[in-house]
Design a protein around this motif. Structure first.
Motif, PDB file in Angstrom:
ATOM      1  N   ASP A  28     -20.863  -4.922   0.091  1.00 44.78           N
ATOM      2  CA  ASP A  28     -20.395  -4.290   1.335  1.00 44.78           C
ATOM      3  C   ASP A  28     -19.012  -4.768   1.756  1.00 44.78           C
ATOM      4  O   ASP A  28     -18.728  -4.908   2.947  1.00 44.78           O
ATOM      5  N   GLU A  29     -18.154  -5.038   0.783  1.00 47.17           N
ATOM      6  CA  GLU A  29     -16.786  -5.419   1.086  1.00 47.17           C
ATOM      7  C   GLU A  29     -15.857  -4.797   0.058  1.00 47.17           C
ATOM      8  O   GLU A  29     -16.119  -4.852  -1.143  1.00 47.17           O
ATOM      9  N   LEU A  30     -14.805  -4.215   0.541  1.00 48.17           N
ATOM     10  CA  LEU A  30     -13.803  -3.585  -0.309  1.00 48.17           C
ATOM     11  C   LEU A  30     -12.767  -4.624  -0.707  1.00 48.17           C
ATOM     12  O   LEU A  30     -12.251  -5.358   0.135  1.00 48.17           O
ATOM     13  N   THR A  31     -12.470  -4.712  -1.999  1.00 46.32           N
ATOM     14  CA  THR A  31     -11.428  -5.597  -2.501  1.00 46.32           C
ATOM     15  C   THR A  31     -10.326  -4.741  -3.095  1.00 46.32           C
ATOM     16  O   THR A  31     -10.580  -3.934  -3.995  1.00 46.32           O
ATOM     17  N   VAL A  32      -9.116  -4.908  -2.587  1.00 46.69           N
ATOM     18  CA  VAL A  32      -7.958  -4.139  -3.043  1.00 46.69           C
ATOM     19  C   VAL A  32      -6.908  -5.117  -3.553  1.00 46.69           C
ATOM     20  O   VAL A  32      -6.618  -6.121  -2.900  1.00 46.69           O
ATOM     21  N   THR A  33      -6.340  -4.817  -4.717  1.00 45.91           N
ATOM     22  CA  THR A  33      -5.267  -5.637  -5.284  1.00 45.91           C
ATOM     23  C   THR A  33      -3.971  -4.848  -5.190  1.00 45.91           C
ATOM     24  O   THR A  33      -3.919  -3.685  -5.586  1.00 45.91           O
ATOM     25  N   PHE A  54      -7.226  -1.822  10.435  1.00 51.77           N
ATOM     26  CA  PHE A  54      -7.547  -3.237  10.241  1.00 51.77           C
ATOM     27  C   PHE A  54      -6.706  -4.044  11.225  1.00 51.77           C
ATOM     28  O   PHE A  54      -5.612  -4.490  10.922  1.00 51.77           O
ATOM     29  N   SER A  55      -7.253  -4.221  12.407  1.00 55.32           N
ATOM     30  CA  SER A  55      -6.520  -4.869  13.495  1.00 55.32           C
ATOM     31  C   SER A  55      -6.636  -6.391  13.466  1.00 55.32           C
ATOM     32  O   SER A  55      -5.870  -7.064  14.143  1.00 55.32           O
ATOM     33  N   SER A  56      -7.579  -6.930  12.700  1.00 55.85           N
ATOM     34  CA  SER A  56      -7.807  -8.381  12.710  1.00 55.85           C
ATOM     35  C   SER A  56      -7.621  -8.988  11.329  1.00 55.85           C
ATOM     36  O   SER A  56      -8.241  -8.544  10.361  1.00 55.85           O
ATOM     37  N   LEU A  57      -6.778 -10.005  11.271  1.00 53.34           N
ATOM     38  CA  LEU A  57      -6.658 -10.831  10.084  1.00 53.34           C
ATOM     39  C   LEU A  57      -7.581 -12.019  10.291  1.00 53.34           C
ATOM     40  O   LEU A  57      -7.390 -12.818  11.207  1.00 53.34           O
ATOM     41  N   VAL A  58      -8.604 -12.147   9.460  1.00 53.07           N
ATOM     42  CA  VAL A  58      -9.623 -13.182   9.636  1.00 53.07           C
ATOM     43  C   VAL A  58      -9.233 -14.481   8.946  1.00 53.07           C
ATOM     44  O   VAL A  58      -9.471 -15.567   9.468  1.00 53.07           O
ATOM     45  N   ASP A  59      -8.600 -14.381   7.771  1.00 51.13           N
ATOM     46  CA  ASP A  59      -8.281 -15.586   7.008  1.00 51.13           C
ATOM     47  C   ASP A  59      -7.280 -15.250   5.910  1.00 51.13           C
ATOM     48  O   ASP A  59      -7.188 -14.109   5.466  1.00 51.13           O
ATOM     49  N   ILE A  60      -6.540 -16.274   5.491  1.00 50.41           N
ATOM     50  CA  ILE A  60      -5.698 -16.202   4.297  1.00 50.41           C
ATOM     51  C   ILE A  60      -6.005 -17.443   3.476  1.00 50.41           C
ATOM     52  O   ILE A  60      -6.094 -18.542   4.024  1.00 50.41           O
ATOM     53  N   HIS A  77      -8.298 -11.767   4.208  1.00 49.27           N
ATOM     54  CA  HIS A  77      -9.570 -11.191   4.647  1.00 49.27           C
ATOM     55  C   HIS A  77      -9.313 -10.454   5.958  1.00 49.27           C
ATOM     56  O   HIS A  77      -8.874 -11.051   6.938  1.00 49.27           O
ATOM     57  N   LEU A  78      -9.600  -9.149   5.952  1.00 50.19           N
ATOM     58  CA  LEU A  78      -9.287  -8.284   7.086  1.00 50.19           C
ATOM     59  C   LEU A  78     -10.550  -7.696   7.680  1.00 50.19           C
ATOM     60  O   LEU A  78     -11.554  -7.524   6.986  1.00 50.19           O
ATOM     61  N   LEU A  79     -10.469  -7.359   8.963  1.00 51.92           N
ATOM     62  CA  LEU A  79     -11.593  -6.758   9.667  1.00 51.92           C
ATOM     63  C   LEU A  79     -11.096  -5.581  10.496  1.00 51.92           C
ATOM     64  O   LEU A  79     -10.118  -5.692  11.228  1.00 51.92           O
ATOM     65  N   SER A  80     -11.792  -4.451  10.350  1.00 52.11           N
ATOM     66  CA  SER A  80     -11.530  -3.287  11.186  1.00 52.11           C
ATOM     67  C   SER A  80     -12.652  -3.219  12.215  1.00 52.11           C
ATOM     68  O   SER A  80     -13.781  -2.852  11.882  1.00 52.11           O
ATOM     69  N   LEU A  81     -12.357  -3.585  13.435  1.00 54.15           N
ATOM     70  CA  LEU A  81     -13.362  -3.523  14.500  1.00 54.15           C
ATOM     71  C   LEU A  81     -13.698  -2.077  14.838  1.00 54.15           C
ATOM     72  O   LEU A  81     -14.825  -1.768  15.205  1.00 54.15           O
ATOM     73  N   HIS A  82     -12.742  -1.200  14.696  1.00 49.21           N
ATOM     74  CA  HIS A  82     -12.931   0.213  15.022  1.00 49.21           C
ATOM     75  C   HIS A  82     -13.947   0.875  14.077  1.00 49.21           C
ATOM     76  O   HIS A  82     -14.803   1.635  14.516  1.00 49.21           O
ATOM     77  N   HIS A  83     -13.823   0.571  12.771  1.00 54.16           N
ATOM     78  CA  HIS A  83     -14.708   1.199  11.784  1.00 54.16           C
ATOM     79  C   HIS A  83     -15.808   0.262  11.271  1.00 54.16           C
ATOM     80  O   HIS A  83     -16.647   0.689  10.478  1.00 54.16           O
ATOM     81  N   ASN A  84     -15.776  -1.006  11.677  1.00 48.20           N
ATOM     82  CA  ASN A  84     -16.713  -2.018  11.203  1.00 48.20           C
ATOM     83  C   ASN A  84     -16.633  -2.180   9.678  1.00 48.20           C
ATOM     84  O   ASN A  84     -17.637  -2.204   8.981  1.00 48.20           O
ATOM     85  N   ARG A  86     -15.002  -4.520   6.413  1.00 48.72           N
ATOM     86  CA  ARG A  86     -14.397  -5.775   5.967  1.00 48.72           C
ATOM     87  C   ARG A  86     -13.659  -5.480   4.674  1.00 48.72           C
ATOM     88  O   ARG A  86     -14.125  -4.711   3.853  1.00 48.72           O
ATOM     89  N   MET A  87     -12.538  -6.134   4.510  1.00 45.42           N
ATOM     90  CA  MET A  87     -11.735  -5.887   3.316  1.00 45.42           C
ATOM     91  C   MET A  87     -11.102  -7.178   2.834  1.00 45.42           C
ATOM     92  O   MET A  87     -10.666  -8.010   3.643  1.00 45.42           O
ATOM     93  N   ARG A  88     -11.071  -7.338   1.537  1.00 44.67           N
ATOM     94  CA  ARG A  88     -10.383  -8.456   0.901  1.00 44.67           C
ATOM     95  C   ARG A  88      -9.157  -7.869   0.214  1.00 44.67           C
ATOM     96  O   ARG A  88      -9.266  -6.978  -0.625  1.00 44.67           O
ATOM     97  N   LEU A  89      -7.999  -8.360   0.576  1.00 43.65           N
ATOM     98  CA  LEU A  89      -6.739  -7.888   0.005  1.00 43.65           C
ATOM     99  C   LEU A  89      -6.172  -9.002  -0.863  1.00 43.65           C
ATOM    100  O   LEU A  89      -5.970 -10.117  -0.383  1.00 43.65           O
TER     101      LEU A  89
END
Length: 188
Positions: A28-33, A54-60, A77-84, A86-89
């Motif tokens: 349940d997490e999208l990873t984009v390179t 993705f309004s929140s940067l959770v960690d680098i 590690h990003l979080l979109s509160l609007h769409h709920n 999580r994404m790993r960039l």
């Protein structure tokens, strides 16, 4: 949730073909390179695009691969509160020494602290960071402790010298040891 993340990955690949090198959905997490040269424009897109937000940067953090030419991966590690979502960039540093990547402090203010941590622990320089200095280790600390080539016992030890009335640095007096576990079994 997985289907929505699959659609988001396809959306990113379609809209930003110039940036996205690969993407996958797992746990349940999208990873984009992405390529490091397009990092800043891509994170601006992630923050402002209506399908992302993705309004929140959770960690680098960073990952050290000493055998690769492009030794370090920098992971956001990003979080979109609007769409709920999580994404790993992921992006990578070039082969320069020291490794260099662009700062995202202008996009997410929380990156200030995280980029300083990554600089301190891995030695990755963030171009455009307003205050890049050590944050977790001492100012006189030599090296970067999360690099895989950093010695396990360190380079110097610190002790209080009563004669000088201050803290003194001296070479490590601990004998190096090999960290290979010894297993003794009685059932042989």
């Amino acid at each position: 949730m997985t289907e929505a993340l699959q659609e988001l990955g396809q959306h990113l690949e379609l809209k930003r073909t110039d940036c996205v090198l690969s993407w996958e959905v797992a746990n349940d997490e999208l990873t984009v390179t992405v390529a490091p040269s397009s990092l800043v424009s891509f994170v601006e897109f992630l923050k402002n695009d209506q399908a992302c937000k993705f309004s929140s940067l959770v960690d680098i953090t960073a990952v050290d691969y000493p055998s690769r030419a492009k030794r370090f991966d920098v992971v956001y590690h990003l979080l979109s509160l609007h769409h709920n979502y999580r994404m790993r960039l992921r992006t990578y540093t070039g082969s320069s020494n020291p490794p260099i990547i662009h700062s995202v402090v202008d996009i997410w203010n929380s990156a200030n602290w995280f980029e300083r941590e990554v600089f301190d622990l891995y030695g990755i320089l963030f171009v455009g960071h307003p205050d890049l200095r050590r944050i977790l280790t001492d100012y006189g600390f030599v090296g970067h402790p999360f690099r895989k080539d950093f010695p396990l016992i360190g380079n110097v030890e610190v002790s209080y010298d009563a004669d000088k009335g201050r803290v003194a640095y001296q070479p490590v007096s601990i004998e190096p040891r090999t960290l290979v576990p010894r297993v003794i079994r009685d059932d042989n």
